[in-house]
Design a protein around this motif. Structure first.
Motif, PDB file in Angstrom:
ATOM      1  N   MET A   1      -1.844  -3.149 -15.917  1.00 41.54           N
ATOM      2  CA  MET A   1      -2.804  -2.452 -16.146  1.00 41.54           C
ATOM      3  C   MET A   1      -1.598  -1.433 -16.605  1.00 41.54           C
ATOM      4  N   GLY A   2      -1.427  -0.585 -17.388  1.00 42.44           N
ATOM      5  CA  GLY A   2      -0.519   1.233 -17.393  1.00 42.44           C
ATOM      6  C   GLY A   2      -0.949   1.798 -16.315  1.00 42.44           C
ATOM      7  N   LEU A   3       0.812   2.830 -16.209  1.00 44.97           N
ATOM      8  CA  LEU A   3       0.244   3.577 -15.401  1.00 44.97           C
ATOM      9  C   LEU A   3      -0.649   5.380 -16.707  1.00 44.97           C
ATOM     10  N   THR A   4      -0.702   5.484 -15.393  1.00 45.64           N
ATOM     11  CA  THR A   4      -2.315   7.044 -16.358  1.00 45.64           C
ATOM     12  C   THR A   4      -0.686   8.045 -16.649  1.00 45.64           C
ATOM     13  N   LYS A   5       0.688   8.112 -16.272  1.00 47.92           N
ATOM     14  CA  LYS A   5       1.443   9.308 -15.938  1.00 47.92           C
ATOM     15  C   LYS A   5       0.558  11.035 -16.277  1.00 47.92           C
ATOM     16  N   SER A   6       0.701  10.787 -15.430  1.00 48.06           N
ATOM     17  CA  SER A   6      -0.230  12.062 -14.474  1.00 48.06           C
ATOM     18  C   SER A   6       0.754  13.227 -14.162  1.00 48.06           C
ATOM     19  N   GLU A   7       1.600  13.267 -14.478  1.00 46.84           N
ATOM     20  CA  GLU A   7       2.798  13.941 -13.972  1.00 46.84           C
ATOM     21  C   GLU A   7       3.809  14.201 -15.530  1.00 46.84           C
ATOM     22  N   ILE A   8       2.894  13.956 -16.743  1.00 48.36           N
ATOM     23  CA  ILE A   8       2.859  14.621 -17.608  1.00 48.36           C
ATOM     24  C   ILE A   8       2.142  15.788 -17.912  1.00 48.36           C
ATOM     25  N   PHE A   9       0.696  15.364 -17.687  1.00 49.72           N
ATOM     26  CA  PHE A   9      -0.348  16.302 -17.569  1.00 49.72           C
ATOM     27  C   PHE A   9      -0.367  17.627 -17.024  1.00 49.72           C
ATOM     28  N   SER A  10      -1.076  19.117 -16.758  1.00 47.88           N
ATOM     29  CA  SER A  10      -1.046  19.664 -15.930  1.00 47.88           C
ATOM     30  C   SER A  10      -1.794  19.805 -15.024  1.00 47.88           C
ATOM     31  N   GLU A  11      -1.237  20.504 -13.676  1.00 45.37           N
ATOM     32  CA  GLU A  11      -2.158  20.199 -12.454  1.00 45.37           C
ATOM     33  C   GLU A  11      -3.634  20.749 -12.716  1.00 45.37           C
ATOM     34  N   GLU A  12      -4.465  21.281 -13.482  1.00 47.17           N
ATOM     35  CA  GLU A  12      -5.356  21.645 -14.063  1.00 47.17           C
ATOM     36  C   GLU A  12      -6.091  20.573 -14.714  1.00 47.17           C
ATOM     37  N   GLN A  13      -5.119  20.422 -15.710  1.00 48.62           N
ATOM     38  CA  GLN A  13      -5.983  18.902 -16.540  1.00 48.62           C
ATOM     39  C   GLN A  13      -5.894  17.746 -15.330  1.00 48.62           C
ATOM     40  N   ASN A  14      -4.906  17.104 -14.386  1.00 52.35           N
ATOM     41  CA  ASN A  14      -5.175  16.940 -13.180  1.00 52.35           C
ATOM     42  C   ASN A  14      -6.809  16.356 -12.855  1.00 52.35           C
ATOM     43  N   GLN A  15      -6.603  18.329 -12.352  1.00 54.50           N
ATOM     44  CA  GLN A  15      -7.752  18.372 -11.144  1.00 54.50           C
ATOM     45  C   GLN A  15      -9.376  17.659 -12.066  1.00 54.50           C
ATOM     46  N   LEU A  16      -9.077  18.014 -13.123  1.00 55.16           N
ATOM     47  CA  LEU A  16     -10.334  18.197 -14.271  1.00 55.16           C
ATOM     48  C   LEU A  16     -10.380  16.637 -14.382  1.00 55.16           C
ATOM     49  N   ALA A  17     -10.219  16.216 -14.304  1.00 56.33           N
ATOM     50  CA  ALA A  17     -10.099  14.473 -14.850  1.00 56.33           C
ATOM     51  C   ALA A  17     -10.761  13.905 -13.293  1.00 56.33           C
ATOM     52  N   SER A  18      -9.591  14.069 -11.971  1.00 56.46           N
ATOM     53  CA  SER A  18     -10.714  13.682 -10.547  1.00 56.46           C
ATOM     54  C   SER A  18     -11.921  14.174 -10.538  1.00 56.46           C
ATOM     55  N   ILE A  19     -12.327  14.924 -11.097  1.00 59.82           N
ATOM     56  CA  ILE A  19     -13.184  15.679 -10.610  1.00 59.82           C
ATOM     57  C   ILE A  19     -14.736  14.929 -12.193  1.00 59.82           C
ATOM     58  N   ALA A  20     -14.391  14.600 -13.013  1.00 58.94           N
ATOM     59  CA  ALA A  20     -15.276  14.392 -13.689  1.00 58.94           C
ATOM     60  C   ALA A  20     -15.327  12.486 -13.290  1.00 58.94           C
ATOM     61  N   LYS A  21     -13.786  12.501 -12.982  1.00 62.82           N
ATOM     62  CA  LYS A  21     -13.988  10.375 -12.595  1.00 62.82           C
ATOM     63  C   LYS A  21     -15.333  10.768 -11.664  1.00 62.82           C
ATOM     64  N   VAL A  22     -15.264  11.549 -10.468  1.00 63.25           N
ATOM     65  CA  VAL A  22     -15.947  11.683  -9.101  1.00 63.25           C
ATOM     66  C   VAL A  22     -17.450  11.674  -9.268  1.00 63.25           C
ATOM     67  N   LEU A  23     -17.790  12.617 -10.819  1.00 65.84           N
ATOM     68  CA  LEU A  23     -18.674  12.930 -10.845  1.00 65.84           C
ATOM     69  C   LEU A  23     -19.444  12.031 -11.581  1.00 65.84           C
ATOM     70  N   GLY A  24     -18.662  11.017 -11.660  1.00 63.98           N
ATOM     71  CA  GLY A  24     -18.991  10.463 -13.135  1.00 63.98           C
ATOM     72  C   GLY A  24     -20.228   8.533 -12.624  1.00 63.98           C
ATOM     73  N   HIS A  25     -20.827   8.563 -11.861  1.00 59.06           N
ATOM     74  CA  HIS A  25     -21.191   7.559 -11.300  1.00 59.06           C
ATOM     75  C   HIS A  25     -23.056   8.837 -11.263  1.00 59.06           C
ATOM     76  N   PRO A  26     -23.468   7.973 -10.663  1.00 59.11           N
ATOM     77  CA  PRO A  26     -24.863   8.397 -10.490  1.00 59.11           C
ATOM     78  C   PRO A  26     -25.313   8.695  -8.869  1.00 59.11           C
ATOM     79  N   ALA A  27     -24.670   7.521  -8.327  1.00 61.08           N
ATOM     80  CA  ALA A  27     -24.785   7.755  -7.264  1.00 61.08           C
ATOM     81  C   ALA A  27     -24.077   8.919  -6.790  1.00 61.08           C
ATOM     82  N   ARG A  28     -23.481   9.075  -6.945  1.00 62.37           N
ATOM     83  CA  ARG A  28     -22.556  10.145  -5.981  1.00 62.37           C
ATOM     84  C   ARG A  28     -23.364  11.729  -6.159  1.00 62.37           C
TER      85      ARG A  28
END
Length: 109
Positions: A1-28
């Motif tokens: 599995m490859g790395l996401t290379k999150s360090e090449i993205f801005s803090e805001e982009q990483n935060q948005l992706a984290s939020i989208a991931k956690v909100l991406g499940h109907p149980a949550r």
């Protein structure tokens, strides 16, 4: 599995992706809606309310807590969960700024 290379993205982009991931499940989403509906801490009734097994609910709570959207306090042998108001406001602000982006020129396609 490859790395996401999150360090090449801005803090805001990483935060948005984290939020989208956690909100991406109907149980949550259901858990958050239940917490908002009660407007108080919830200890044991999430299993009955959501309809999933206790270990599954615990895993979803862990993911929500990891992002800071909810917080938990220990009361005896139980952990009670509620919305973290400061983090929720921050989440709303981030999502709003992203979702309010507009297309300036629709002639691209």
């Amino acid at each position: 599995m490859g790395l996401t290379k999150s360090e090449i993205f801005s803090e805001e982009q990483n935060q948005l992706a984290s939020i989208a991931k956690v909100l991406g499940h109907p149980a949550r989403i259901a858990i958050l809606q239940h917490l908002f509906k009660l407007n108080s801490c919830v200890c044991g009734d999430l299993v009955n309310e959501i309809g999933l097994a206790q270990p599954t609910i615990s895993q979803h709570l862990k993911e929500l807590k990891k992002t800071g959207i909810i917080k938990g306090t220990i009361e005896g042998t139980s952990v009670c969960y509620c919305i973290n108001p400061a983090k929720w406001q921050e989440t709303k602000t981030l999502l709003s700024s992203f979702l309010n982006l507009d297309i300036k020129d629709m002639s691209c396609c």
